[in-house]
Design an enzyme around this catalytic site. Structure first.
Site, mmCIF file in Angstrom:
data_model
loop_
_atom_site.group_PDB
_atom_site.id
_atom_site.type_symbol
_atom_site.label_atom_id
_atom_site.label_comp_id
_atom_site.label_asym_id
_atom_site.label_seq_id
_atom_site.Cartn_x
_atom_site.Cartn_y
_atom_site.Cartn_z
ATOM 1 N N ASP A 29 0.828 -1.209 0.000
ATOM 2 C CA ASP A 29 0.000 0.000 0.000
ATOM 3 C C ASP A 29 0.865 1.262 0.000
ATOM 4 O O ASP A 29 1.964 1.263 0.551
ATOM 5 C CB ASP A 29 -0.925 -0.019 1.221
ATOM 6 C CG ASP A 29 -2.107 0.932 1.073
ATOM 7 O OD1 ASP A 29 -2.314 1.474 -0.029
ATOM 8 O OD2 ASP A 29 -2.831 1.135 2.075
ATOM 9 N N HIS A 47 2.567 3.446 -9.031
ATOM 10 C CA HIS A 47 2.282 2.032 -9.315
ATOM 11 C C HIS A 47 3.450 1.393 -10.070
ATOM 12 O O HIS A 47 3.818 0.244 -9.812
ATOM 13 C CB HIS A 47 0.979 1.891 -10.112
ATOM 14 C CG HIS A 47 -0.234 2.349 -9.337
ATOM 15 N ND1 HIS A 47 -0.500 1.914 -8.061
ATOM 16 C CD2 HIS A 47 -1.245 3.199 -9.652
ATOM 17 C CE1 HIS A 47 -1.633 2.484 -7.627
ATOM 18 N NE2 HIS A 47 -2.094 3.270 -8.582
ATOM 19 N N LEU A 68 10.823 -20.282 -4.968
ATOM 20 C CA LEU A 68 9.828 -19.432 -4.309
ATOM 21 C C LEU A 68 8.497 -19.598 -5.042
ATOM 22 O O LEU A 68 8.480 -19.703 -6.272
ATOM 23 C CB LEU A 68 10.289 -17.966 -4.419
ATOM 24 C CG LEU A 68 9.315 -16.879 -3.934
ATOM 25 C CD1 LEU A 68 9.261 -16.866 -2.407
ATOM 26 C CD2 LEU A 68 9.766 -15.492 -4.411
HETATM 27 C C1 IPE Z 1 -5.684 -2.705 -0.630
HETATM 28 O O1 IPE Z 1 -5.222 -1.410 -0.723
HETATM 29 C C2 IPE Z 1 -5.600 -3.390 -1.952
HETATM 30 C C3 IPE Z 1 -4.277 -3.527 -2.555
HETATM 31 C C4 IPE Z 1 -3.125 -3.170 -2.040
HETATM 32 C C5 IPE Z 1 -4.289 -4.136 -3.844
HETATM 33 P P1 IPE Z 1 -6.189 -0.139 -0.703
HETATM 34 O O2 IPE Z 1 -5.295 1.031 -0.625
HETATM 35 O O3 IPE Z 1 -7.140 -0.183 -1.825
HETATM 36 O O4 IPE Z 1 -6.967 -0.356 0.664
HETATM 37 P P2 IPE Z 1 -7.973 0.587 1.482
HETATM 38 O O5 IPE Z 1 -9.212 0.674 0.697
HETATM 39 O O6 IPE Z 1 -7.315 1.903 1.661
HETATM 40 O O7 IPE Z 1 -8.187 -0.100 2.767
HETATM 41 C C1 IPE Z 2 -1.562 0.270 -3.433
HETATM 42 O O1 IPE Z 2 -1.301 1.634 -3.407
HETATM 43 C C2 IPE Z 2 -1.784 -0.251 -4.830
HETATM 44 C C3 IPE Z 2 -3.173 -0.634 -5.145
HETATM 45 C C4 IPE Z 2 -4.209 -0.540 -4.361
HETATM 46 C C5 IPE Z 2 -3.384 -1.167 -6.460
HETATM 47 P P1 IPE Z 2 -2.473 2.704 -3.409
HETATM 48 O O2 IPE Z 2 -2.806 3.032 -4.813
HETATM 49 O O3 IPE Z 2 -3.585 2.231 -2.561
HETATM 50 O O4 IPE Z 2 -1.749 3.935 -2.728
HETATM 51 P P2 IPE Z 2 -2.400 4.978 -1.727
HETATM 52 O O5 IPE Z 2 -2.971 4.213 -0.583
HETATM 53 O O6 IPE Z 2 -3.456 5.718 -2.486
HETATM 54 O O7 IPE Z 2 -1.257 5.845 -1.329
HETATM 55 MG MG MG Z 3 -4.029 2.471 -0.596
#
Ligand code: IPE
Ligand code: IPE
Ligand code: MG
Length: 242
Positions: free
Chosen positions: A15, A32, A126
Protein backbone atom coordinates in the site's frame (compact mmCIF):
# COMPACT_ATOMS: atom_id res chain seq x y z
CA UNK A 1 11.60 -16.65 25.44
CA UNK A 2 11.38 -18.92 22.43
CA UNK A 3 12.05 -17.28 19.08
CA UNK A 4 10.52 -18.07 15.70
CA UNK A 5 12.59 -19.17 12.80
CA UNK A 6 12.04 -17.42 9.47
CA UNK A 7 8.46 -17.35 8.21
CA UNK A 8 7.63 -19.82 5.48
CA UNK A 9 4.87 -17.74 3.97
CA UNK A 10 4.61 -13.93 3.96
CA UNK A 11 1.45 -12.14 2.79
CA UNK A 12 1.78 -8.46 1.90
CA UNK A 13 -0.61 -5.57 1.27
CA UNK A 14 1.54 -3.34 -0.90
CA UNK A 15 0.00 0.00 0.00
CA UNK A 16 1.01 3.62 -0.55
CA UNK A 17 1.90 3.80 -4.25
CA UNK A 18 -0.47 6.71 -4.84
CA UNK A 19 0.79 8.76 -1.89
CA UNK A 20 4.41 8.04 -2.86
CA UNK A 21 3.78 9.64 -6.26
CA UNK A 22 1.59 12.49 -4.99
CA UNK A 23 4.26 13.54 -2.47
CA UNK A 24 6.66 13.97 -5.36
CA UNK A 25 4.14 15.84 -7.49
CA UNK A 26 3.83 12.90 -9.93
CA UNK A 27 0.68 11.22 -11.23
CA UNK A 28 -0.36 8.15 -9.16
CA UNK A 29 0.54 5.90 -12.10
CA UNK A 30 4.24 6.60 -11.49
CA UNK A 31 3.80 5.25 -7.96
CA UNK A 32 2.28 2.03 -9.32
CA UNK A 33 5.20 1.61 -11.73
CA UNK A 34 7.70 2.10 -8.92
CA UNK A 35 5.66 -0.40 -6.90
CA UNK A 36 6.38 -3.09 -9.52
CA UNK A 37 10.11 -2.35 -9.18
CA UNK A 38 9.83 -2.87 -5.43
CA UNK A 39 8.28 -6.31 -6.12
CA UNK A 40 11.24 -7.29 -8.31
CA UNK A 41 13.69 -6.42 -5.50
CA UNK A 42 11.53 -8.23 -2.96
CA UNK A 43 11.61 -11.49 -4.97
CA UNK A 44 15.42 -11.60 -4.85
CA UNK A 45 15.49 -10.70 -1.15
CA UNK A 46 12.86 -13.36 -0.35
CA UNK A 47 14.81 -16.08 -2.13
CA UNK A 48 18.03 -15.09 -0.35
CA UNK A 49 16.17 -15.38 2.96
CA UNK A 50 14.68 -18.76 2.05
CA UNK A 51 11.06 -17.62 2.24
CA UNK A 52 9.03 -20.27 0.38
CA UNK A 53 5.77 -18.43 -0.36
CA UNK A 54 4.97 -14.76 -0.96
CA UNK A 55 1.35 -13.71 -1.46
CA UNK A 56 0.98 -10.15 -2.74
CA UNK A 57 -2.26 -8.16 -2.99
CA UNK A 58 -2.09 -6.57 -6.44
CA UNK A 59 -5.71 -5.53 -7.05
CA UNK A 60 -8.70 -5.89 -4.77
CA UNK A 61 -12.38 -6.18 -5.70
CA UNK A 62 -12.99 -2.76 -4.09
CA UNK A 63 -10.34 -1.14 -6.30
CA UNK A 64 -12.78 -1.20 -9.28
CA UNK A 65 -14.32 1.88 -7.64
CA UNK A 66 -11.23 4.04 -8.33
CA UNK A 67 -11.25 6.59 -11.16
CA UNK A 68 -11.58 4.80 -14.51
CA UNK A 69 -8.21 6.08 -15.68
CA UNK A 70 -6.43 4.55 -12.68
CA UNK A 71 -8.28 1.22 -13.03
CA UNK A 72 -7.33 1.01 -16.70
CA UNK A 73 -3.72 1.83 -15.86
CA UNK A 74 -3.59 -0.88 -13.17
CA UNK A 75 -5.09 -3.48 -15.56
CA UNK A 76 -2.56 -2.62 -18.26
CA UNK A 77 0.34 -2.61 -15.79
CA UNK A 78 -0.66 -6.04 -14.47
CA UNK A 79 -0.97 -7.45 -18.01
CA UNK A 80 2.37 -5.97 -18.99
CA UNK A 81 4.08 -7.26 -15.84
CA UNK A 82 2.79 -10.81 -16.39
CA UNK A 83 3.98 -10.70 -20.02
CA UNK A 84 7.41 -9.25 -19.16
CA UNK A 85 8.14 -11.33 -16.11
CA UNK A 86 7.95 -14.88 -17.50
CA UNK A 87 11.65 -14.95 -18.30
CA UNK A 88 12.63 -13.45 -14.92
CA UNK A 89 10.50 -16.03 -13.09
CA UNK A 90 12.08 -18.90 -15.03
CA UNK A 91 15.59 -17.59 -14.53
CA UNK A 92 15.10 -17.24 -10.78
CA UNK A 93 13.25 -20.54 -10.34
CA UNK A 94 10.02 -18.82 -9.17
CA UNK A 95 6.61 -20.45 -9.49
CA UNK A 96 3.73 -18.06 -10.27
CA UNK A 97 0.15 -18.50 -9.07
CA UNK A 98 -2.62 -15.97 -9.65
CA UNK A 99 -5.64 -16.06 -7.33
CA UNK A 100 -8.86 -14.09 -7.56
CA UNK A 101 -11.83 -13.89 -9.91
CA UNK A 102 -10.31 -13.71 -13.38
CA UNK A 103 -13.63 -13.76 -15.25
CA UNK A 104 -13.65 -9.98 -15.94
CA UNK A 105 -10.06 -10.17 -17.18
CA UNK A 106 -9.55 -10.11 -20.93
CA UNK A 107 -9.29 -13.61 -22.44
CA UNK A 108 -5.82 -13.11 -23.89
CA UNK A 109 -4.50 -12.14 -20.48
CA UNK A 110 -6.28 -15.08 -18.80
CA UNK A 111 -4.58 -17.36 -21.32
CA UNK A 112 -1.19 -15.75 -20.74
CA UNK A 113 -1.58 -16.07 -16.96
CA UNK A 114 -2.33 -19.81 -17.29
CA UNK A 115 0.64 -20.20 -19.66
CA UNK A 116 3.06 -18.55 -17.24
CA UNK A 117 1.65 -20.63 -14.38
CA UNK A 118 2.20 -23.82 -16.41
CA UNK A 119 5.64 -22.72 -17.55
CA UNK A 120 6.79 -22.07 -13.98
CA UNK A 121 4.86 -24.90 -12.28
CA UNK A 122 7.96 -26.94 -11.46
CA UNK A 123 10.02 -24.06 -10.09
CA UNK A 124 11.11 -24.49 -6.50
CA UNK A 125 12.97 -21.43 -5.14
CA UNK A 126 9.83 -19.43 -4.31
CA UNK A 127 6.08 -19.57 -4.92
CA UNK A 128 4.77 -16.12 -5.83
CA UNK A 129 1.00 -15.81 -5.38
CA UNK A 130 -0.46 -12.68 -6.95
CA UNK A 131 -3.93 -11.81 -5.67
CA UNK A 132 -5.72 -10.06 -8.51
CA UNK A 133 -9.37 -9.06 -8.44
CA UNK A 134 -9.24 -10.86 -5.13
CA UNK A 135 -11.28 -10.44 -1.98
CA UNK A 136 -11.21 -12.53 1.17
CA UNK A 137 -15.02 -12.61 1.24
CA UNK A 138 -15.10 -13.68 -2.42
CA UNK A 139 -12.75 -16.55 -1.56
CA UNK A 140 -15.01 -17.76 1.25
CA UNK A 141 -18.11 -17.43 -0.95
CA UNK A 142 -16.56 -19.31 -3.90
CA UNK A 143 -15.58 -22.15 -1.53
CA UNK A 144 -19.12 -22.21 -0.12
CA UNK A 145 -20.64 -22.41 -3.62
CA UNK A 146 -18.45 -25.40 -4.54
CA UNK A 147 -19.38 -27.18 -1.30
CA UNK A 148 -23.09 -26.36 -1.76
CA UNK A 149 -22.99 -27.97 -5.23
CA UNK A 150 -21.48 -31.13 -3.77
CA UNK A 151 -24.17 -31.25 -1.08
CA UNK A 152 -26.88 -30.68 -3.72
CA UNK A 153 -25.48 -33.54 -5.79
CA UNK A 154 -25.57 -35.81 -2.75
CA UNK A 155 -21.77 -36.19 -2.72
CA UNK A 156 -21.55 -35.05 0.89
CA UNK A 157 -23.64 -34.37 3.96
CA UNK A 158 -23.83 -30.90 5.61
CA UNK A 159 -22.32 -32.44 8.75
CA UNK A 160 -19.21 -33.46 6.79
CA UNK A 161 -18.26 -29.78 6.66
CA UNK A 162 -15.65 -28.97 9.28
CA UNK A 163 -13.12 -26.16 9.57
CA UNK A 164 -10.39 -28.28 7.91
CA UNK A 165 -12.76 -29.56 5.22
CA UNK A 166 -13.90 -26.05 4.34
CA UNK A 167 -10.35 -24.69 4.14
CA UNK A 168 -9.52 -27.18 1.39
CA UNK A 169 -11.85 -25.28 -1.00
CA UNK A 170 -10.11 -21.92 -0.57
CA UNK A 171 -7.78 -20.44 -3.19
CA UNK A 172 -4.43 -21.33 -1.64
CA UNK A 173 -5.49 -24.46 0.21
CA UNK A 174 -2.40 -26.33 -0.97
CA UNK A 175 0.00 -23.79 0.54
CA UNK A 176 0.89 -23.26 4.21
CA UNK A 177 -1.08 -20.45 5.88
CA UNK A 178 0.76 -17.11 6.08
CA UNK A 179 3.10 -16.85 9.08
CA UNK A 180 3.66 -13.14 8.66
CA UNK A 181 1.44 -10.40 7.22
CA UNK A 182 3.00 -7.05 6.29
CA UNK A 183 1.15 -3.88 5.33
CA UNK A 184 2.99 -0.75 4.26
CA UNK A 185 1.93 2.92 4.31
CA UNK A 186 0.80 3.09 7.93
CA UNK A 187 -2.73 1.78 7.39
CA UNK A 188 -3.61 -0.87 9.95
CA UNK A 189 -6.37 -2.91 8.36
CA UNK A 190 -6.89 -6.11 6.37
CA UNK A 191 -8.97 -4.49 3.58
CA UNK A 192 -10.65 -7.75 2.54
CA UNK A 193 -7.36 -9.57 1.84
CA UNK A 194 -6.94 -13.16 3.05
CA UNK A 195 -9.59 -13.32 5.79
CA UNK A 196 -9.75 -17.00 6.63
CA UNK A 197 -6.05 -17.65 6.11
CA UNK A 198 -4.86 -14.83 8.41
CA UNK A 199 -6.60 -16.30 11.47
CA UNK A 200 -3.27 -16.96 13.27
CA UNK A 201 -0.85 -14.89 11.22
CA UNK A 202 1.49 -12.43 12.95
CA UNK A 203 0.68 -8.88 11.78
CA UNK A 204 3.34 -6.25 11.03
CA UNK A 205 2.65 -2.67 9.98
CA UNK A 206 5.18 -0.16 8.70
CA UNK A 207 4.87 3.52 7.75
CA UNK A 208 7.07 2.98 4.68
CA UNK A 209 5.25 3.50 1.37
CA UNK A 210 5.34 0.46 -0.90
CA UNK A 211 7.70 1.88 -3.60
CA UNK A 212 10.28 2.46 -0.83
CA UNK A 213 10.04 -1.10 0.50
CA UNK A 214 13.43 -2.76 0.42
CA UNK A 215 15.39 -5.56 2.05
CA UNK A 216 16.13 -3.49 5.13
CA UNK A 217 12.41 -3.06 5.80
CA UNK A 218 11.91 -6.76 5.12
CA UNK A 219 14.61 -7.54 7.69
CA UNK A 220 12.91 -5.23 10.23
CA UNK A 221 9.71 -7.25 9.75
CA UNK A 222 11.59 -10.55 10.04
CA UNK A 223 13.28 -9.39 13.25
CA UNK A 224 9.94 -8.37 14.74
CA UNK A 225 8.48 -11.73 13.71
CA UNK A 226 11.37 -13.64 15.30
CA UNK A 227 10.53 -12.05 18.67
CA UNK A 228 6.84 -12.96 18.60
CA UNK A 229 5.57 -15.92 20.54
CA UNK A 230 2.93 -17.77 18.54
CA UNK A 231 0.75 -19.21 21.25
CA UNK A 232 -2.29 -20.51 19.34
CA UNK A 233 -4.44 -20.18 22.43
CA UNK A 234 -1.97 -21.85 24.81
CA UNK A 235 -0.07 -20.23 27.67
CA UNK A 236 3.59 -19.17 27.52
CA UNK A 237 4.39 -21.73 30.21
CA UNK A 238 2.92 -24.57 28.16
CA UNK A 239 5.02 -23.54 25.18
CA UNK A 240 8.20 -23.41 27.25
CA UNK A 241 7.51 -26.89 28.62
CA UNK A 242 7.16 -28.35 25.14
C1 IPE B 1 -5.68 -2.71 -0.63
O1 IPE B 1 -5.22 -1.41 -0.72
C2 IPE B 1 -5.60 -3.39 -1.95
C3 IPE B 1 -4.28 -3.53 -2.56
C4 IPE B 1 -3.13 -3.17 -2.04
C5 IPE B 1 -4.29 -4.14 -3.84
P1 IPE B 1 -6.19 -0.14 -0.70
O2 IPE B 1 -5.30 1.03 -0.63
O3 IPE B 1 -7.14 -0.18 -1.83
O4 IPE B 1 -6.97 -0.36 0.66
P2 IPE B 1 -7.97 0.59 1.48
O5 IPE B 1 -9.21 0.67 0.70
O6 IPE B 1 -7.31 1.90 1.66
O7 IPE B 1 -8.19 -0.10 2.77
C1 IPE C 1 -1.56 0.27 -3.43
O1 IPE C 1 -1.30 1.63 -3.41
C2 IPE C 1 -1.78 -0.25 -4.83
C3 IPE C 1 -3.17 -0.63 -5.14
C4 IPE C 1 -4.21 -0.54 -4.36
C5 IPE C 1 -3.38 -1.17 -6.46
P1 IPE C 1 -2.47 2.70 -3.41
O2 IPE C 1 -2.81 3.03 -4.81
O3 IPE C 1 -3.59 2.23 -2.56
O4 IPE C 1 -1.75 3.93 -2.73
P2 IPE C 1 -2.40 4.98 -1.73
O5 IPE C 1 -2.97 4.21 -0.58
O6 IPE C 1 -3.46 5.72 -2.49
O7 IPE C 1 -1.26 5.84 -1.33
MG1 MG D 1 -4.03 2.47 -0.60
Amino acid sequence: MSSNSSPNHIAIIMDGNGRWAERRGHPRAIGHEQGVKAIEKLLTAAIERKISVLTLFAFGVENWGRPQEEVTFLMTLFAQTIKDQAEHLLKHNIKLRVIGDLTPVDLDLQKRIREVEDLTANNTALTLVMAFNYSGRWDIVQATIKIAHEVAQGLLEPNDISDKFFAAYLSIADLPEPDLFIRTSGEQRISNFLLWQLAYTELYFTEVLWPDFDEMILDDALRAYSKRQRRYGLTSKQLQEN
